[in-house]
Design an enzyme around this catalytic site. Structure first.
Site, PDB file in Angstrom:
ATOM      1  CG  ASP A   5      -5.001 -13.596  11.719  1.00 17.67           C
ATOM      2  OD1 ASP A   5      -5.298 -14.113  12.808  1.00 17.67           O
ATOM      3  OD2 ASP A   5      -5.583 -12.593  11.258  1.00 17.67           O
ATOM      4  CB  SER A  30      -2.498  -4.596  11.627  1.00 22.29           C
ATOM      5  OG  SER A  30      -3.331  -5.737  11.668  1.00 22.29           O
ATOM      6  CB  CYS A  50     -10.603 -12.971  15.399  1.00 25.94           C
ATOM      7  SG  CYS A  50     -11.487 -12.999  13.827  1.00 25.94           S
ATOM      8  CB  CYS A  59      -4.611 -14.789   5.727  1.00 29.04           C
ATOM      9  SG  CYS A  59      -4.763 -16.489   5.110  1.00 29.04           S
ATOM     10  CB  ALA A  60      -0.754 -10.185   4.984  1.00 24.25           C
ATOM     11  CB  ALA A  61      -5.587  -7.788   3.666  1.00 22.60           C
ATOM     12  N   PRO A  62      -5.376  -6.331   6.631  1.00 21.15           N
ATOM     13  CG  PRO A  62      -5.967  -4.567   8.055  1.00 21.15           C
ATOM     14  CD  PRO A  62      -6.144  -6.055   7.881  1.00 21.15           C
ATOM     15  CG  ASP A  75      -5.837 -19.414  -3.647  1.00 23.81           C
ATOM     16  OD1 ASP A  75      -5.871 -19.598  -2.415  1.00 23.81           O
ATOM     17  OD2 ASP A  75      -6.615 -19.976  -4.441  1.00 23.81           O
ATOM     18  CG  ASP A  96      -5.554 -10.489   1.078  1.00 25.67           C
ATOM     19  OD1 ASP A  96      -5.726 -10.739   2.286  1.00 25.67           O
ATOM     20  OD2 ASP A  96      -6.488 -10.374   0.263  1.00 25.67           O
TER      21      ASP A  96
END
Length: 463
Positions: A348, A284, A401, A279-282, A330, A303
């Site tokens: 993440d 970092s 998070c 789940c990489a975006a953006p 997906d 993503d």
């Protein structure tokens, strides 16, 4: 024919821009930080005269201040109006919040200016009846402010804490049950402070030590973040100076919360690793991983949305990262062709975001306790998929998070009960030896966003 003598247009006032941003936040459910960035960018181009530093400061203060103190401000509205707050027009609530915030929290602003400027904006965005109502409530506050007192803590503890900590009652009650009252209050107090500006060095282009010297040269007031290794995490005291410098544009640094740098540190990737960021975006965290390997890894960054994949590509190119392969995918759908192909996988996961209430204060008024039930099923599905991609002996890093135990510790317990071929993996972080293989980043302790990170390893076939 081009008119070369066209003068830039004067921008709207900070208060009017704050109203526009807050309307989008509270009515259209936009994110305050992204909407504010868009407005700042719009009024820094050639068409408009740039916002002055004081106007930028007031705009930022009003947007984030109202978002943080919204329940405090609506409590005052409720004490001054016979009309229930929930039945007020959204434009009226927002304008009253802007006016009251100045009167209650900004001593440097004359009371007359706070009232009159708010009423002038009201004349432009709503009808005369609402204008008169707004004027009456603000002037009523000036007459009655000495008589307004919060309920006492004794006998009204939850309401008192909600109003003083600026959080919904359900969240305070839930967090207190999970982590205790003292820690809950300490964490929520941290969320009401203006968040720091953190940046990550880009050692692919410039060693961190040289970036630090450049930041000092540009008067950005840099300070090393002690728990990010090699000097790559830097806290900037003067954000205006940093954004005026060429460092961001040149790809020598990029903005990233200190907490979000931690998953890559816990992963501890090696040169030559094949890595998946699900789940990489953006982008970092993929970029962190690439930097830790000196640009010598193979990183697949997934993503769900095409525009976010393009953003990952853009950010990687800006920073000179060549080992990230962004792809629309997906992540809840298992790709059979990639089973057991990765040395390290980062998940993440999408989460309730209860750790980022400092950077995104509006979330506290959008989330409900029922909303939290939506996330664990998705996280379980993603973890099931992640487990498939890890090689025997490979590493799976799970991060969120949020500070919600059901999405963190309970999720790891669920995963290990189902996937017996995985175990927790001990790691060291910030001078601690974490034998449980996971850590919660508490905002009151680390002075950054709240985060949770776990490191798991897939057993070898002969384990």
């Amino acid at each position: 024919m081009i008119n070369w003598n066209t003068k830039p247009i004067a921008p709207p006032s900070a208060r009017r821009l704050a109203y526009d941003v807050l309307y989008d936040v509270f009515v259209k459910e936009a994110y305050a930080n992204l909407t504010l960035q868009k407005v700042m960018k719009k009024y820094s181009g050639k068409k408009y005269e740039p916002l002055s530093k004081p106007e930028k400061g007031l705009l930022t203060e009003l947007v984030y201040g109202v978002c943080r103190r919204y329940n405090h401000l609506t409590w005052i509205m409720g004490r001054l109006s016979t009309r229930p707050v929930r039945k007020m027009d959204s434009k009226v609530r927002i304008l009253l919040a802007i006016g009251l915030y100045q009167l209650v929290f900004l001593d440097r602003i004359p009371e007359s200016a706070a009232v009159n400027e708010t009423v002038e904006i009201a004349k432009k965005v709503t009808h005369l009846g609402n204008v008169k109502f707004i004027n009456a409530i603000l002037r009523s506050y000036l007459r009655k402010k000495i008589q307004l007192h919060f309920p006492q803590r004794k006998g009204h503890e939850l309401q008192y804490l909600s109003l003083t900590l600026n959080e919904p009652e359900w969240l305070i009650r839930r967090m207190s049950a999970q982590i205790g009252k003292a820690r809950t209050e300490a964490v929520l107090e941290e969320f009401n402070k203006a968040p720091a500006l953190d940046i990550h060095a880009n050692p692919i282009k410039l060693p961190a030590s040289k970036l630090f010297e450049k930041l000092k040269f540009h008067h950005a007031e840099p300070e090393l973040i002690p728990f990010i290794p090699d000097g790559n995490g830097i806290r900037v005291g003067n954000g205006d100076a940093f954004f005026r410098s060429p460092l961001l544009k040149n790809g020598e640094a990029y903005v990233q919360s200190a907490a979000s740098m931690i998953p890559a540190v816990v992963m501890n990737p090696s040169r030559g690793d094949k890595v998946l960021d699900m789940c990489a975006a953006p982008g970092s965290k993929s970029i962190n991983i690439a930097q830790l390997t000196g640009n010598w890894a193979s990183i697949d960054a997934w993503d769900l949305y095409e525009h976010k994949v393009n953003l990952i590509d853009h950010n990687a190119r800006t920073l000179g990262i060549r080992c990230i392969h962004a792809e629309q995918h997906d992540s809840t759908v298992i790709d059979e062709s990639r089973k057991g192909q990765y040395d390290k996988v980062l998940l993440d996961a999408p989460c309730s975001g209860l750790g980022v209430l400092g950077h995104k204060p509006e979330i506290r008024w959008r989330r409900t306790e029922d909303n939290l039930k939506e996330f664990p099923p998705l996280q379980q599905k993603l973890l099931d998929a992640a487990s498939v991609y890890v090689k025997p002996g490979g590493v799976l890093v799970y991060s969120t998070c949020t500070l919600n135990r059901e999405e963190n510790e309970d999720m790891i317990a669920w995963f290990l009960e189902k996937h017996k071929d995985f175990r927790r993996d001990t790691f060291d972080f910030a001078g601690r030896h974490l034998v449980e293989g996971m850590i919660t980043i508490w905002p009151d302790e680390f002075h950054t966003d709240g985060f949770f990170v776990a490191r798991l390893v897939r057993r070898n076939n002969d384990d």
